[in-house]
Write an enzyme that holds these catalytic residues in place. Structure first.
Site, PDB file in Angstrom:
ATOM      1  N   ASP A 127       9.157   9.732  -3.735  1.00  0.00           N
ATOM      2  CA  ASP A 127       9.786  10.856  -3.028  1.00  0.00           C
ATOM      3  C   ASP A 127      11.301  10.663  -2.908  1.00  0.00           C
ATOM      4  OD1 ASP A 127       9.770   8.786  -1.145  1.00  0.00           O
ATOM      5  OD2 ASP A 127       9.047  10.025   0.513  1.00  0.00           O
ATOM      6  N   LYS A 155      14.979   6.040 -10.876  1.00  0.00           N
ATOM      7  CA  LYS A 155      13.645   6.664 -10.914  1.00  0.00           C
ATOM      8  C   LYS A 155      13.767   8.137 -11.316  1.00  0.00           C
ATOM      9  CE  LYS A 155      10.164   5.036  -9.834  1.00  0.00           C
ATOM     10  NZ  LYS A 155       9.170   4.255 -10.637  1.00  0.00           N
TER      11      LYS A 155
HETATM   12  P1  NAD Z   1       6.627  -3.976  -6.765  1.00  0.00           P
HETATM   13  O1  NAD Z   1       8.069  -4.346  -6.789  1.00  0.00           O
HETATM   14  O2  NAD Z   1       5.731  -4.585  -5.751  1.00  0.00           O
HETATM   15  O3  NAD Z   1       5.973  -4.268  -8.206  1.00  0.00           O
HETATM   16  C1  NAD Z   1       6.634  -3.974  -9.409  1.00  0.00           C
HETATM   17  C2  NAD Z   1       5.899  -4.719 -10.519  1.00  0.00           C
HETATM   18  O4  NAD Z   1       6.525  -4.362 -11.763  1.00  0.00           O
HETATM   19  C3  NAD Z   1       5.970  -6.247 -10.407  1.00  0.00           C
HETATM   20  O5  NAD Z   1       4.705  -6.807 -10.633  1.00  0.00           O
HETATM   21  C4  NAD Z   1       6.945  -6.635 -11.500  1.00  0.00           C
HETATM   22  O6  NAD Z   1       6.719  -7.947 -12.030  1.00  0.00           O
HETATM   23  C5  NAD Z   1       6.697  -5.552 -12.534  1.00  0.00           C
HETATM   24  N1  NAD Z   1       7.841  -5.353 -13.447  1.00  0.00           N
HETATM   25  C6  NAD Z   1       9.148  -5.205 -13.112  1.00  0.00           C
HETATM   26  N2  NAD Z   1       9.904  -5.059 -14.216  1.00  0.00           N
HETATM   27  C7  NAD Z   1       9.041  -5.070 -15.268  1.00  0.00           C
HETATM   28  C8  NAD Z   1       9.221  -4.932 -16.676  1.00  0.00           C
HETATM   29  N3  NAD Z   1      10.427  -4.758 -17.227  1.00  0.00           N
HETATM   30  N4  NAD Z   1       8.114  -4.979 -17.463  1.00  0.00           N
HETATM   31  C9  NAD Z   1       6.883  -5.182 -16.930  1.00  0.00           C
HETATM   32  N5  NAD Z   1       6.672  -5.340 -15.611  1.00  0.00           N
HETATM   33  C10 NAD Z   1       7.735  -5.278 -14.792  1.00  0.00           C
HETATM   34  O7  NAD Z   1       6.613  -2.397  -6.661  1.00  0.00           O
HETATM   35  P2  NAD Z   1       5.557  -1.413  -5.945  1.00  0.00           P
HETATM   36  O8  NAD Z   1       5.968  -1.201  -4.536  1.00  0.00           O
HETATM   37  O9  NAD Z   1       4.189  -1.863  -6.259  1.00  0.00           O
HETATM   38  O10 NAD Z   1       5.878  -0.050  -6.725  1.00  0.00           O
HETATM   39  C11 NAD Z   1       5.180   0.278  -7.929  1.00  0.00           C
HETATM   40  C12 NAD Z   1       5.694   1.614  -8.433  1.00  0.00           C
HETATM   41  O11 NAD Z   1       5.472   2.611  -7.432  1.00  0.00           O
HETATM   42  C13 NAD Z   1       7.194   1.624  -8.717  1.00  0.00           C
HETATM   43  O12 NAD Z   1       7.392   2.383  -9.886  1.00  0.00           O
HETATM   44  C14 NAD Z   1       7.799   2.313  -7.503  1.00  0.00           C
HETATM   45  O13 NAD Z   1       8.987   2.987  -7.853  1.00  0.00           O
HETATM   46  C15 NAD Z   1       6.699   3.286  -7.136  1.00  0.00           C
HETATM   47  N6  NAD Z   1       6.610   3.682  -5.717  1.00  0.00           N
HETATM   48  C16 NAD Z   1       6.576   2.727  -4.731  1.00  0.00           C
HETATM   49  C17 NAD Z   1       6.410   3.146  -3.409  1.00  0.00           C
HETATM   50  C18 NAD Z   1       6.337   2.138  -2.279  1.00  0.00           C
HETATM   51  O14 NAD Z   1       6.312   2.537  -1.115  1.00  0.00           O
HETATM   52  N7  NAD Z   1       6.272   0.832  -2.545  1.00  0.00           N
HETATM   53  C19 NAD Z   1       6.318   4.505  -3.101  1.00  0.00           C
HETATM   54  C20 NAD Z   1       6.378   5.442  -4.134  1.00  0.00           C
HETATM   55  C21 NAD Z   1       6.504   5.014  -5.453  1.00  0.00           C
HETATM   56  O1  DAU Z   2       9.748   6.433  -0.167  1.00  0.00           O
HETATM   57  C1  DAU Z   2       9.188   5.648  -1.183  1.00  0.00           C
HETATM   58  C2  DAU Z   2       9.974   4.365  -1.339  1.00  0.00           C
HETATM   59  O2  DAU Z   2       9.661   3.564  -0.203  1.00  0.00           O
HETATM   60  C3  DAU Z   2       9.676   3.614  -2.636  1.00  0.00           C
HETATM   61  O3  DAU Z   2      10.095   4.393  -3.723  1.00  0.00           O
HETATM   62  C4  DAU Z   2      10.397   2.258  -2.667  1.00  0.00           C
HETATM   63  O4  DAU Z   2      10.024   1.533  -3.817  1.00  0.00           O
HETATM   64  C5  DAU Z   2       9.996   1.489  -1.427  1.00  0.00           C
HETATM   65  O5  DAU Z   2      10.720   0.263  -1.392  1.00  0.00           O
HETATM   66  C6  DAU Z   2      10.291   2.298  -0.163  1.00  0.00           C
HETATM   67  O6  DAU Z   2      11.723   2.458   0.022  1.00  0.00           O
HETATM   68  P1  DAU Z   2      12.420   2.295   1.470  1.00  0.00           P
HETATM   69  O7  DAU Z   2      13.838   1.929   1.248  1.00  0.00           O
HETATM   70  O8  DAU Z   2      12.127   3.467   2.333  1.00  0.00           O
HETATM   71  O9  DAU Z   2      11.555   1.043   2.036  1.00  0.00           O
HETATM   72  P2  DAU Z   2      12.001  -0.256   2.871  1.00  0.00           P
HETATM   73  O10 DAU Z   2      10.744  -0.928   3.293  1.00  0.00           O
HETATM   74  O11 DAU Z   2      13.035  -1.058   2.171  1.00  0.00           O
HETATM   75  O12 DAU Z   2      12.692   0.389   4.161  1.00  0.00           O
HETATM   76  C7  DAU Z   2      11.973   1.282   5.001  1.00  0.00           C
HETATM   77  C8  DAU Z   2      12.920   1.700   6.116  1.00  0.00           C
HETATM   78  O13 DAU Z   2      13.201   0.547   6.955  1.00  0.00           O
HETATM   79  C9  DAU Z   2      14.277   2.191   5.621  1.00  0.00           C
HETATM   80  O14 DAU Z   2      14.729   3.259   6.442  1.00  0.00           O
HETATM   81  C10 DAU Z   2      15.192   0.980   5.800  1.00  0.00           C
HETATM   82  C11 DAU Z   2      14.601   0.286   7.004  1.00  0.00           C
HETATM   83  N1  DAU Z   2      14.777  -1.200   7.009  1.00  0.00           N
HETATM   84  C12 DAU Z   2      14.365  -1.882   5.901  1.00  0.00           C
HETATM   85  C13 DAU Z   2      14.483  -3.245   5.862  1.00  0.00           C
HETATM   86  C14 DAU Z   2      14.059  -4.023   4.625  1.00  0.00           C
HETATM   87  C15 DAU Z   2      15.291  -1.837   8.119  1.00  0.00           C
HETATM   88  O15 DAU Z   2      15.651  -1.198   9.138  1.00  0.00           O
HETATM   89  N2  DAU Z   2      15.423  -3.202   8.068  1.00  0.00           N
HETATM   90  C16 DAU Z   2      15.054  -3.938   6.969  1.00  0.00           C
HETATM   91  O16 DAU Z   2      15.204  -5.178   6.993  1.00  0.00           O
END
Ligand code: NAD
Ligand code: DAU
Length: 337
Positions: A127, A155
């Protein structure tokens, strides 16, 4: 679907997806390609009950020859691209790896899948490509892209490439865009596992700015169910949003975590704000509900409790991560504590 290739399956969402798919579809087998960056941890999948239906290959999605040979050697019904550099704060420190994996890696996958006539491709997006909301409104699939961080810009660039391949080559792709996930196996640089593991050590919880930024929290398995539904039933060229209908300010979230852990609010430490910090995310998932029949199942209170319990039961998992390379990044961000 008999055999699917997923990338980034050793990360947080990918590993939950592998476990979910193998448990849900007895006939399915999965190939997982992961580079094993700092965030990729094969330990996340070590407890898989059904290893014969799961194959892990260490590899980079930017490696064209490797991906092409993989697609030649076995019949793949769908490719799901989870692989990414995923942490906003790291993208502010250095956007290079984000452009490489998120943009060049996606382009490489698209080219290889197109040349090998892969019948289905799912781009797991976020998002954050929509930018930031004010006090009202929610992101729909029609909201213009307005990425604000180097992470979200990379992204969004990938999403535009997917869109362009669908339009130019009739490439059979769908894009999913989800809000903030929580659940087991999340790398402890993200706010929920970071704050849980700090609180357990009685270390400060670094809340950025005033803690008034809002995120829409969704359980990782609800996201996985959405990706699965988009893979199976999504219309080619379409985008599907997934959100948890659970908006919380970061301070509300921090209070909920401290209360659940029975830790004092004095652990909260307000620190400098993230550069360009997006104020609010909230996702309208009505298209996914209508077209895919998707419904989030988790209730936030129960989901958060189960998540906390998982981290409490897996302190060694976090300890191993915190004592390794991650330590350097953590000290750069928050000092030596
Ligand atoms: P993560 O960082 O936990 O995992 C990413 C994985 O990708 C790791 O295992 C890493 O080793 C692998 N990777 C990185 N570069 C690579 C490459 N060049 N080739 C092969 N593997 C590679 O991330 P996540 O939180 O699991 O997110 C997964 C996907 O979902 C991402 O595309 C992220 O943008 C998307 N996403 C995450 C969230 C969230 O809240 N975490 C929300 C919406 C979308
Ligand atoms: O919205 C989806 C996204 O959510 C994904 O695309 C990303 O991969 C994922 O990392 C996440 O992004 P955010 O930046 O929202 O997540 P994060 O956990 O880093 O931070 C969540 C909120 O908390 C954000 O407003 C920043 C705040 N924060 C984060 C950290 C790490 C703090 O206040 N203190 C911190 O130490």
């Amino acid at each position: 679907m008999r055999r699917i290739l997923i990338t980034g399956g050793c990360g947080f969402i990918g590993s939950n997806f592998v476990r979910h798919e193998l448990a849900t579809y007895p006939e399915l087998s999965i190939v997982n390609v992961d580079k094993l960056t700092y965030a990729g941890n094969p330990e996340n999948l070590k407890d898989l009950p059904e290893k014969s239906r799961y194959e892990f290959l260490q590899g980079d999605i930017c490696d064209r020859e490797f991906i092409a040979s993989l697609l030649t050697s076995s019949k793949i019904d769908a490719v799901i691209n989870f692989a990414a550099e995923s942490h906003v704060d790291r993208s502010i420190l250095d956007s290079g790896p984000f452009i490489q994996t998120n943009v060049v890696g996606t382009q490489t996958l698209l080219d290889c899948c197109r040349l090998h006539h892969i019948p289905r491709y799912v781009q797991v997006s976020t998002d954050e490509v929509y930018g930031s909301l004010g006090a009202t409104g929610r992101f729909t699939e029609e909201t213009p892209l307005a990425a604000n961080s180097p992470y979200s810009a990379s992204k969004a660039a990938a999403d535009l490439l997917v869109r362009a391949y669908c339009h130019t080559f009739a490439f059979p792709a769908v894009i999913t865009r989800c809000s903030n996930n929580y659940g087991p196996y999340q790398f402890p640089e993200k706010v929920i596992p970071l704050f849980i593991s700090n609180a357990l050590r009685d270390l400060p919880l670094p809340v950025y700015g005033t803690g008034s930024n809002v995120r829409d929290w969704i359980h990782v398995l609800d996201h996985c169910r959405g990706i699965d539904a988009a893979m199976r039933a999504g219309r080619v060229g379409e985008v599907y949003n997934f959100g948890g209908d659970c908006e919380l300010t970061n301070l509300e979230l921090t209070h909920a975590l401290l209360d659940a852990l029975d830790k004092p609010r004095t652990l909260i430490q307000f620190v400098s704000d993230r550069l360009g910090h997006d104020l609010r995310y909230a996702v309208d998932s009505s298209k996914s509900r209508r077209e895919l029949g998707w419904l989030p199942q988790a209730n936030f209170r129960d989901g958060l409790r189960q998540t906390i319990d998982w981290y409490l039961a897996n302190t060694e998992w976090i300890n191993r991560i915190r004592s390794g390379d991650y330590r350097k990044y953590y000290e750069q961000q928050y000092g030596n504590r």
